[in-house]
Design an enzyme around this catalytic site. Structure first.
Site, PDB file in Angstrom:
ATOM      1  N   SER A   1       0.856  -1.179   0.000  1.00 14.21           N
ATOM      2  CA  SER A   1       0.000   0.000   0.000  1.00 14.21           C
ATOM      3  C   SER A   1       0.891   1.227   0.000  1.00 14.21           C
ATOM      4  O   SER A   1       1.990   1.200   0.576  1.00 14.21           O
ATOM      5  CB  SER A   1      -0.884   0.018   1.250  1.00 14.21           C
ATOM      6  OG  SER A   1      -1.518   1.276   1.396  1.00 14.21           O
TER       7      SER A   1
ATOM      8  N   TYR B   1      -1.220  -0.792  10.470  1.00 16.24           N
ATOM      9  CA  TYR B   1      -1.342  -1.082   9.034  1.00 16.24           C
ATOM     10  C   TYR B   1      -0.165  -0.497   8.264  1.00 16.24           C
ATOM     11  O   TYR B   1       0.501  -1.196   7.489  1.00 16.24           O
ATOM     12  CB  TYR B   1      -2.665  -0.529   8.498  1.00 16.24           C
ATOM     13  CG  TYR B   1      -2.875  -0.810   7.031  1.00 16.24           C
ATOM     14  CD1 TYR B   1      -3.354  -2.052   6.612  1.00 16.24           C
ATOM     15  CD2 TYR B   1      -2.584   0.149   6.060  1.00 16.24           C
ATOM     16  CE1 TYR B   1      -3.541  -2.323   5.261  1.00 16.24           C
ATOM     17  CE2 TYR B   1      -2.774  -0.121   4.711  1.00 16.24           C
ATOM     18  CZ  TYR B   1      -3.252  -1.351   4.322  1.00 16.24           C
ATOM     19  OH  TYR B   1      -3.429  -1.639   2.980  1.00 16.24           O
TER      20      TYR B   1
END
Length: 136
Positions: free
Chosen positions: A36, A59
């Site tokens: 990401s 994350y």
């Protein structure tokens, strides 16, 4: 953090270790880690980036760790012909991305599929989104 790292980092490392003997037998082994842009240290450090307000630490840190795994693995496999890259699929309409995301799942899969199918002269050890290198 344990759950996030277990899913985003440790599971991918374990799967890679399990499949590496088969990939080494392949003429065109490809490893594509789904990362990401939130795993980019450069993007996270830039307070003017469009992502500066998005700071889910577990994350982001897990995706940064996955990117480091990509760099390390690509270098250790450089003489094997196996290409290892990280893909940023984009902001995709999923449970995590929500319905506010601009890309559908098919669009989000594009980068991953392209990296899985690269030729022998394709990128190795890079972070890619829709054909463009992203900052680590």
């Amino acid at each position: 953090m344990n759950t996030t790292f277990s899913i985003n980092v440790f599971a991918q490392i374990g799967l890679t270790q399990d499949l590496l003997p088969l990939l080494k037998k392949s003429k065109a082994g490809r490893i594509v880690n789904v990362s990401s842009i939130l795993g980019s240290l450069a993007v996270n450090a830039d307070q003017n980036s469009g992502w500066s307000a998005v700071k889910p630490f577990a994350y982001n840190a897990s995706k940064a760790a996955l990117n480091m795994f990509t760099v390390s693995l690509s270098q250790s496999l450089a003489d094997t012909g196996i290409k290892v890259n990280s893909a940023h699929p984009g902001w995709v309409k999923t449970d995590l991305g929500t319905s506010a995301a601009p890309m559908d799942v098919t669009e989000g899969a594009r980068t991953v599929v392209e990296l899985a199918l690269i030729d022998s002269d394709g990128p190795n050890g890079q972070f890619i989104h829709l054909g463009e290198e992203q900052p680590w």
